[in-house]
Design a protein around this motif. Structure first.
Motif, PDB file in Angstrom:
ATOM      1  N   LYS A   6       0.850  -1.185   0.000  1.00 43.06           N
ATOM      2  CA  LYS A   6       0.000   0.000   0.000  1.00 43.06           C
ATOM      3  C   LYS A   6       0.883   1.232   0.000  1.00 43.06           C
ATOM      4  O   LYS A   6       2.032   1.184   0.448  1.00 43.06           O
ATOM      5  CB  LYS A   6      -0.902   0.023   1.243  1.00 43.06           C
ATOM      6  CG  LYS A   6      -1.917  -1.093   1.281  1.00 43.06           C
ATOM      7  CD  LYS A   6      -2.849  -0.945   2.464  1.00 43.06           C
ATOM      8  CE  LYS A   6      -3.866  -2.083   2.470  1.00 43.06           C
ATOM      9  NZ  LYS A   6      -4.874  -1.885   3.517  1.00 43.06           N
ATOM     10  N   SER A   7       0.318   2.321  -0.452  1.00 46.70           N
ATOM     11  CA  SER A   7       1.051   3.580  -0.409  1.00 46.70           C
ATOM     12  C   SER A   7       1.098   4.080   1.030  1.00 46.70           C
ATOM     13  O   SER A   7       0.307   3.660   1.884  1.00 46.70           O
ATOM     14  CB  SER A   7       0.372   4.623  -1.297  1.00 46.70           C
ATOM     15  OG  SER A   7      -0.871   5.008  -0.723  1.00 46.70           O
ATOM     16  N   ASP A   8       2.001   4.996   1.274  1.00 44.99           N
ATOM     17  CA  ASP A   8       2.100   5.602   2.596  1.00 44.99           C
ATOM     18  C   ASP A   8       0.765   6.236   2.990  1.00 44.99           C
ATOM     19  O   ASP A   8       0.318   6.106   4.129  1.00 44.99           O
ATOM     20  CB  ASP A   8       3.223   6.648   2.588  1.00 44.99           C
ATOM     21  CG  ASP A   8       3.528   7.157   3.969  1.00 44.99           C
ATOM     22  OD1 ASP A   8       3.893   6.342   4.837  1.00 44.99           O
ATOM     23  OD2 ASP A   8       3.392   8.376   4.188  1.00 44.99           O
ATOM     24  N   GLN A   9       0.131   6.882   2.055  1.00 42.71           N
ATOM     25  CA  GLN A   9      -1.162   7.525   2.320  1.00 42.71           C
ATOM     26  C   GLN A   9      -2.223   6.484   2.703  1.00 42.71           C
ATOM     27  O   GLN A   9      -3.012   6.702   3.620  1.00 42.71           O
ATOM     28  CB  GLN A   9      -1.622   8.320   1.102  1.00 42.71           C
ATOM     29  CG  GLN A   9      -2.937   9.035   1.322  1.00 42.71           C
ATOM     30  CD  GLN A   9      -3.368   9.851   0.113  1.00 42.71           C
ATOM     31  OE1 GLN A   9      -2.646   9.985  -0.865  1.00 42.71           O
ATOM     32  NE2 GLN A   9      -4.567  10.396   0.181  1.00 42.71           N
ATOM     33  N   GLU A  10      -2.232   5.349   2.019  1.00 40.96           N
ATOM     34  CA  GLU A  10      -3.197   4.292   2.347  1.00 40.96           C
ATOM     35  C   GLU A  10      -2.961   3.746   3.752  1.00 40.96           C
ATOM     36  O   GLU A  10      -3.916   3.514   4.498  1.00 40.96           O
ATOM     37  CB  GLU A  10      -3.116   3.160   1.319  1.00 40.96           C
ATOM     38  CG  GLU A  10      -3.664   3.538  -0.040  1.00 40.96           C
ATOM     39  CD  GLU A  10      -3.409   2.471  -1.081  1.00 40.96           C
ATOM     40  OE1 GLU A  10      -4.382   2.074  -1.753  1.00 40.96           O
ATOM     41  OE2 GLU A  10      -2.242   2.024  -1.229  1.00 40.96           O
ATOM     42  N   TRP A  11      -1.684   3.543   4.123  1.00 41.22           N
ATOM     43  CA  TRP A  11      -1.385   3.065   5.476  1.00 41.22           C
ATOM     44  C   TRP A  11      -1.840   4.097   6.509  1.00 41.22           C
ATOM     45  O   TRP A  11      -2.411   3.749   7.539  1.00 41.22           O
ATOM     46  CB  TRP A  11       0.101   2.773   5.653  1.00 41.22           C
ATOM     47  CG  TRP A  11       0.593   1.528   4.975  1.00 41.22           C
ATOM     48  CD1 TRP A  11       1.606   1.438   4.067  1.00 41.22           C
ATOM     49  CD2 TRP A  11       0.113   0.188   5.146  1.00 41.22           C
ATOM     50  NE1 TRP A  11       1.779   0.130   3.666  1.00 41.22           N
ATOM     51  CE2 TRP A  11       0.876  -0.653   4.317  1.00 41.22           C
ATOM     52  CE3 TRP A  11      -0.896  -0.383   5.922  1.00 41.22           C
ATOM     53  CZ2 TRP A  11       0.672  -2.032   4.244  1.00 41.22           C
ATOM     54  CZ3 TRP A  11      -1.100  -1.755   5.850  1.00 41.22           C
ATOM     55  CH2 TRP A  11      -0.324  -2.559   5.018  1.00 41.22           C
ATOM     56  N   ARG A  12      -1.587   5.370   6.244  1.00 39.77           N
ATOM     57  CA  ARG A  12      -1.976   6.423   7.190  1.00 39.77           C
ATOM     58  C   ARG A  12      -3.495   6.485   7.374  1.00 39.77           C
ATOM     59  O   ARG A  12      -3.976   6.772   8.467  1.00 39.77           O
ATOM     60  CB  ARG A  12      -1.448   7.780   6.736  1.00 39.77           C
ATOM     61  CG  ARG A  12       0.036   7.942   6.961  1.00 39.77           C
ATOM     62  CD  ARG A  12       0.500   9.350   6.570  1.00 39.77           C
ATOM     63  NE  ARG A  12       1.921   9.502   6.670  1.00 39.77           N
ATOM     64  CZ  ARG A  12       2.574   9.797   7.800  1.00 39.77           C
ATOM     65  NH1 ARG A  12       1.912   9.965   8.915  1.00 39.77           N
ATOM     66  NH2 ARG A  12       3.883   9.922   7.803  1.00 39.77           N
ATOM     67  N   GLN A  13      -4.229   6.216   6.316  1.00 41.19           N
ATOM     68  CA  GLN A  13      -5.694   6.220   6.412  1.00 41.19           C
ATOM     69  C   GLN A  13      -6.211   5.014   7.189  1.00 41.19           C
ATOM     70  O   GLN A  13      -7.199   5.108   7.909  1.00 41.19           O
ATOM     71  CB  GLN A  13      -6.323   6.241   5.013  1.00 41.19           C
ATOM     72  CG  GLN A  13      -6.161   7.562   4.303  1.00 41.19           C
ATOM     73  CD  GLN A  13      -6.673   7.523   2.871  1.00 41.19           C
ATOM     74  OE1 GLN A  13      -6.791   6.467   2.259  1.00 41.19           O
ATOM     75  NE2 GLN A  13      -6.975   8.695   2.329  1.00 41.19           N
ATOM     76  N   CYS A  47      -1.616  -9.441  12.590  1.00 41.35           N
ATOM     77  CA  CYS A  47      -0.982  -8.188  12.190  1.00 41.35           C
ATOM     78  C   CYS A  47      -2.056  -7.114  12.048  1.00 41.35           C
ATOM     79  O   CYS A  47      -3.068  -7.324  11.376  1.00 41.35           O
ATOM     80  CB  CYS A  47      -0.243  -8.380  10.870  1.00 41.35           C
ATOM     81  SG  CYS A  47       0.494  -6.859  10.224  1.00 41.35           S
ATOM     82  N   VAL A  48      -1.839  -5.966  12.666  1.00 40.11           N
ATOM     83  CA  VAL A  48      -2.814  -4.880  12.612  1.00 40.11           C
ATOM     84  C   VAL A  48      -2.920  -4.297  11.202  1.00 40.11           C
ATOM     85  O   VAL A  48      -3.952  -3.732  10.840  1.00 40.11           O
ATOM     86  CB  VAL A  48      -2.481  -3.782  13.651  1.00 40.11           C
ATOM     87  CG1 VAL A  48      -1.268  -2.961  13.220  1.00 40.11           C
ATOM     88  CG2 VAL A  48      -3.669  -2.891  13.920  1.00 40.11           C
ATOM     89  N   CYS A  49      -1.887  -4.471  10.402  1.00 40.94           N
ATOM     90  CA  CYS A  49      -1.881  -3.905   9.051  1.00 40.94           C
ATOM     91  C   CYS A  49      -2.597  -4.786   8.028  1.00 40.94           C
ATOM     92  O   CYS A  49      -3.356  -4.285   7.205  1.00 40.94           O
ATOM     93  CB  CYS A  49      -0.448  -3.670   8.588  1.00 40.94           C
ATOM     94  SG  CYS A  49       0.423  -2.401   9.525  1.00 40.94           S
ATOM     95  N   CYS A  50      -2.342  -6.092   8.075  1.00 34.46           N
ATOM     96  CA  CYS A  50      -2.872  -6.960   7.016  1.00 34.46           C
ATOM     97  C   CYS A  50      -3.750  -8.100   7.517  1.00 34.46           C
ATOM     98  O   CYS A  50      -4.333  -8.823   6.717  1.00 34.46           O
ATOM     99  CB  CYS A  50      -1.731  -7.523   6.177  1.00 34.46           C
ATOM    100  SG  CYS A  50      -0.701  -8.732   7.054  1.00 34.46           S
ATOM    101  N   GLY A  51      -3.835  -8.286   8.834  1.00 35.04           N
ATOM    102  CA  GLY A  51      -4.688  -9.338   9.380  1.00 35.04           C
ATOM    103  C   GLY A  51      -4.076 -10.727   9.390  1.00 35.04           C
ATOM    104  O   GLY A  51      -4.739 -11.696   9.759  1.00 35.04           O
ATOM    105  N   GLU A  52      -2.814 -10.844   9.024  1.00 33.43           N
ATOM    106  CA  GLU A  52      -2.154 -12.155   9.008  1.00 33.43           C
ATOM    107  C   GLU A  52      -2.022 -12.688  10.440  1.00 33.43           C
ATOM    108  O   GLU A  52      -1.499 -12.002  11.317  1.00 33.43           O
ATOM    109  CB  GLU A  52      -0.765 -12.029   8.370  1.00 33.43           C
ATOM    110  CG  GLU A  52      -0.032 -13.331   8.215  1.00 33.43           C
ATOM    111  CD  GLU A  52      -0.603 -14.237   7.136  1.00 33.43           C
ATOM    112  OE1 GLU A  52      -0.169 -15.399   7.086  1.00 33.43           O
ATOM    113  OE2 GLU A  52      -1.468 -13.809   6.347  1.00 33.43           O
ATOM    114  N   PRO A  53      -2.483 -13.908  10.711  1.00 36.25           N
ATOM    115  CA  PRO A  53      -2.299 -14.500  12.044  1.00 36.25           C
ATOM    116  C   PRO A  53      -0.808 -14.733  12.315  1.00 36.25           C
ATOM    117  O   PRO A  53      -0.119 -15.346  11.497  1.00 36.25           O
ATOM    118  CB  PRO A  53      -3.050 -15.826  11.955  1.00 36.25           C
ATOM    119  CG  PRO A  53      -3.981 -15.675  10.794  1.00 36.25           C
ATOM    120  CD  PRO A  53      -3.277 -14.765   9.829  1.00 36.25           C
ATOM    121  N   LEU A  54      -0.324 -14.222  13.445  1.00 36.86           N
ATOM    122  CA  LEU A  54       1.108 -14.279  13.737  1.00 36.86           C
ATOM    123  C   LEU A  54       1.456 -15.078  14.988  1.00 36.86           C
ATOM    124  O   LEU A  54       2.406 -15.855  14.984  1.00 36.86           O
ATOM    125  CB  LEU A  54       1.665 -12.856  13.885  1.00 36.86           C
ATOM    126  CG  LEU A  54       1.516 -11.939  12.677  1.00 36.86           C
ATOM    127  CD1 LEU A  54       1.940 -10.523  13.039  1.00 36.86           C
ATOM    128  CD2 LEU A  54       2.317 -12.469  11.507  1.00 36.86           C
TER     129      LEU A  54
END
Length: 139
Positions: A6-13, A47-54
């Motif tokens: 994702k772009s930096d802007q997408e992550w920030r949103q 993962c809070v960013c992509c939902g991958e179980p860690l």
């Protein structure tokens, strides 16, 4: 595994300011302040960013360091390790393999059976309890 990009802007949103600072900016939350450092409930940490179980609660333990600590990830392939030479130290940084989110660091002072301590920022995780409830920092 397909990478999430994702772009930096997408992550920030998508993320809170703290989640962004930690996961995309390689930040660290202060010890004993994160939501999950003392969570004892059964469940899975994603993962809070992509939902991958860690990580699972079965591998979580109280290391006394002030961050959620695990003696192993769910699957070693879900974690990428990189050398981190910041702050005049040499450490092993851990990242989500799916989206490259900074999670924390791994140390060789954990309990058996691995002897490792995966020291993870709460801001990089979202917890899904075994009974199906999802908890996150911004609720």
């Amino acid at each position: 595994m397909d990478k999430v990009k994702k772009s930096d802007q997408e992550w920030r949103q998508q993320l809170t300011d703290e989640q962004y600072r930690v996961t995309r900016g390689k930040g660290t939350e202060r010890p004993f302040t994160g939501e999950y450092y003392d969570t004892k409930e059964a469940g899975v940490y994603v993962c809070v960013c992509c939902g991958e179980p860690l990580f699972t609660s079965e591998n979580k333990y109280d290391s006394g360091c002030g961050w959620p600590s695990f003696w192993a990830p769910m699957d070693k392939e879900k974690i990428t390790e990189e050398i981190d030479m910041s702050h005049m130290m040499v450490r092993t940084e851990i990242l989500c393999s799916k989206c490259d989110a900074h999670l924390g660091h791994v140390f060789d002072d954990g309990p058996q059976p691995t002897g490792q301590r995966y020291c993870v920022n709460s801001a990089s995780l979202r917890f899904h309890s075994a009974d199906g409830d999802a908890k996150q920092e911004d609720e």
